[in-house]
Design an enzyme around this catalytic site. Structure first.
Site, PDB file in Angstrom:
ATOM      1  N   ASP A 146      31.580  -5.453  10.856  1.00 55.64           N
ATOM      2  CA  ASP A 146      31.225  -4.205  11.511  1.00 55.64           C
ATOM      3  C   ASP A 146      32.389  -3.226  11.366  1.00 55.64           C
ATOM      4  O   ASP A 146      33.268  -3.425  10.530  1.00 55.64           O
ATOM      5  CB  ASP A 146      30.861  -4.454  12.978  1.00 55.64           C
ATOM      6  CG  ASP A 146      31.909  -5.316  13.693  1.00 55.64           C
ATOM      7  OD1 ASP A 146      33.072  -5.317  13.240  1.00 55.64           O
ATOM      8  OD2 ASP A 146      31.564  -5.982  14.677  1.00 55.64           O
ATOM      9  N   TYR A 164      36.374  -9.935  22.008  1.00 57.21           N
ATOM     10  CA  TYR A 164      37.666 -10.618  21.879  1.00 57.21           C
ATOM     11  C   TYR A 164      38.338 -10.750  23.242  1.00 57.21           C
ATOM     12  O   TYR A 164      39.420 -10.202  23.470  1.00 57.21           O
ATOM     13  CB  TYR A 164      38.573  -9.878  20.894  1.00 57.21           C
ATOM     14  CG  TYR A 164      38.138 -10.013  19.453  1.00 57.21           C
ATOM     15  CD1 TYR A 164      38.445 -11.168  18.726  1.00 57.21           C
ATOM     16  CD2 TYR A 164      37.403  -9.020  18.823  1.00 57.21           C
ATOM     17  CE1 TYR A 164      38.030 -11.312  17.412  1.00 57.21           C
ATOM     18  CE2 TYR A 164      36.991  -9.144  17.512  1.00 57.21           C
ATOM     19  CZ  TYR A 164      37.305 -10.297  16.809  1.00 57.21           C
ATOM     20  OH  TYR A 164      36.899 -10.445  15.508  1.00 57.21           O
ATOM     21  N   GLU A 173      29.240 -14.400   8.577  1.00 58.42           N
ATOM     22  CA  GLU A 173      30.187 -13.308   8.769  1.00 58.42           C
ATOM     23  C   GLU A 173      31.604 -13.806   8.500  1.00 58.42           C
ATOM     24  O   GLU A 173      31.959 -14.921   8.872  1.00 58.42           O
ATOM     25  CB  GLU A 173      30.094 -12.740  10.184  1.00 58.42           C
ATOM     26  CG  GLU A 173      30.900 -11.465  10.360  1.00 58.42           C
ATOM     27  CD  GLU A 173      30.588 -10.746  11.659  1.00 58.42           C
ATOM     28  OE1 GLU A 173      30.843  -9.527  11.743  1.00 58.42           O
ATOM     29  OE2 GLU A 173      30.077 -11.391  12.609  1.00 58.42           O
TER      30      GLU A 173
END
Length: 549
Positions: A84, A246, A527
């Site tokens: 992203d 995160y 990913e």
């Protein structure tokens, strides 16, 4: 009796154990130098900002050119963390720390492969951004973009219409993890530039540390380490936008110790080692026995750094390539050997030995757990094909971290002519290397699926990587605007391979049974993240020289 049985099998168990760890598809010979070269290309694909004229990943274009504008700061540059377009400060800083560490341990191999300039560029792309993001003595910009709104869109970075809101930490809204990790990244990177660009090296240290003895030439250089230590708090509480993506589950103790030990390496100042010793238990470094290493939970890395603490220059810099660098540093400081391993009577050895030994004991727990030689309830799980398996979402980050820390500790043991002693037996340095190599080979294709989990390496690799830029027509080929929903309709849902190959990216990897689905929507497996590849750069370099395998 069990005790005597363990003693009797003490020497033969590791041999059979290591053989069992090699994946069934062994026999393939991999070009680790090629893997090293391709791994560095990946960082060019993740760049944000104005791309340089010598950009090698030509399907990418300029992006994020107004980052920070709304807040009145220049936050152009840095890296997108994954597939992203959010710039998350914590994993970005960890990426740079691990890249720098990999160069410290294997700089000669990287230079021999002709990749030293490229790895320095990859490091500097990150540190240039950190210098910008540290805009005031007690301010560090933590994030640009918002994960929630970003994930509603499937756009090329060149077309971004999502929020570029920037978030910061400061004295009223602290973030010790972010300040500590960024200080560690700058300190580690400063070592890399000490010879090639001493002014830049000094600038990074000025941002990283506070010391009245240092002539601070940068007017915003209240140092990040003191900022993080003085104003303590979890960063995701100050930056809620980061919490869903995160969050700091381990707290900030590991980052503060991590930063102190990197500053000790970079400066040779006793203060930082004393900090790590004095706060070894209050911040958890000598107390926690951990079986994983990642951008969040860094205790294993802290413990290995502390166990090989040197008063000034790391011995592993003493490779042919780094002789000149060490000479420069040694004009003011004399290189000395490990406090724990040299057996000599150093002035500070008695004072620190007990605490550093506890650090080392916890480091060995981590390594033994990865090697399956700890007690059964603390060993890291493995897939049937032999891959370390910690959790299903982006498991390769843990594999990469384990492989790197194993080779670092293996070299440390070899220098001291020691073995690793575990509850279930002892392993030689070469056996640690063998296991690290088995994990690396699994990533590159020696696995039940027969697929390389590094994109662009080998005949078979993931072709539908969960990555907005790679999965969409290059901007340079078609400058027609692609909107949020349009990107999902026209590009995300396509069954065809991505039009752009994300060379060097290491994807999340297979599940607990070695299964893997190459589907763009399968983001847990397809990913890739910058910190996956960053940790493997040093591993590929280590094995790129046949004489060191």
């Amino acid at each position: 009796m069990l005790g005597s049985h363990v003693v009797k099998t003490f020497r033969i168990l590791p041999i059979s154990f290591v053989l069992l760890l090699l994946p069934a598809a062994t026999g393939a010979a991999y070009d680790y130098r090629e893997a090293l070269s391709k791994s560095l290309l990946y960082f060019e694909a993740q760049r944000s900002g104005h791309l340089p004229h010598h950009q090698r990943v030509t399907w990418r274009g300029h992006s994020g050119l107004t980052d920070g504008l709304e807040q009145g700061v220049d936050l152009v540059g840095g890296y997108y963390d994954a597939g992203d377009h959010v710039k998350f400060g914590l994993p970005m800083a960890f990426t740079i720390t691990m890249l720098s560490w990999g160069v410290m341990e294997n700089g000669d191999a990287i230079a021999a492969a002709g990749e030293f300039e490229h790895v320095l560029e990859a490091i500097k792309w990150g540190t240039d951004y950190f210098v910008k993001a540290h805009t005031h003595p007690n301010v560090l910009w933590a994030e640009v973009g918002d994960g929630d709104t970003d994930h509603y869109c499937w756009q090329r970075p060149e077309d971004m219409t999502t929020s570029r809101q920037a978030y910061k930490i400061d004295a009223e809204h602290p973030g010790s993890e972010l300040a500590g990790e960024t200080a560690a990244a700058m300190a580690a990177a400063s070592i890399m530039f000490k010879k090639t660009d001493p002014r830049y090296s000094h600038l990074l240290l000025c941002h990283a540390q506070q010391s009245p003895a240092i002539n601070r030439t940068h007017h915003l250089a209240l140092q990040l380490f003191e900022f993080g230590d003085k104003y303590r708090g979890r960063y995701h509480l100050s930056v809620p936008a980061a919490k869903s993506y995160y969050p700091s589950l381990s707290g900030y103790g590991d980052e503060l110790l991590w930063a102190a030990l990197w500053l000790h390496r970079a400066t040779g100042r006793e203060y930082y080692l004393q900090y790590a010793v004095d706060k070894a238990y209050t911040l958890g470094g000598a107390a926690w026995a951990i079986s994983e290493f990642s951008w969040d939970i860094k205790y294993a890395g802290v413990q290995i750094l502390a166990s090989k603490a040197r008063l000034f220059v790391p011995l592993l810099l003493l490779t042919p390539f780094f002789i000149d660098l060490v000479t420069v540093i040694s004009q003011q400081k004399r290189a000395k050997t490990d406090l724990l391993m040299d057996g000599g009577g150093r002035r500070n050895q008695d004072r620190h030995r007990s605490t550093l030994q506890q650090y080392r004991s916890k480091a060995e727990h981590y390594l033994c757990s990865c090697l399956g030689m700890s007690s059964n309830d603390s060993n890291v799980r493995r897939t049937p094909g032999g891959l370390l398996f910690v959790r299903r979402w982006n498991n390769m980050q843990y594999v990469a971290g384990a492989a790197f820390l194993l080779i670092v500790f293996s070299d440390q043991l070899a220098l001291a002519h020691e073995d690793l002693h575990c509850p279930r037996g002892s392993l030689s340095p070469r056996e640690l290397l063998s296991f690290a190599k088995a994990q690396m080979d699994y990533i590159l294709g020696s696995n039940p699926m027969g697929i390389s989990y590094m994109v662009g390496f080998g005949p078979r690799y993931p072709t539908r990587v969960h990555h907005r830029a790679a999965s969409t027509v290059p901007y340079k080929e078609d400058k027609s605007f692609i909107g949020c929903a349009q990107g999902y309709d026209a590009w995300f849902g396509r069954q065809m391979p991505n039009p752009n190959v994300l060379v060097g990216a290491i994807v999340g990897g297979p599940g607990a049974e070695d299964e893997f689905r190459d589907v763009r929507g399968n983001y847990m497996q397809t990913e890739a993240c910058t910190y996956n590849t960053a940790q493997m750069v040093g591993v590929f370099a280590r094995f790129s020289q046949p004489e060191r395998r």
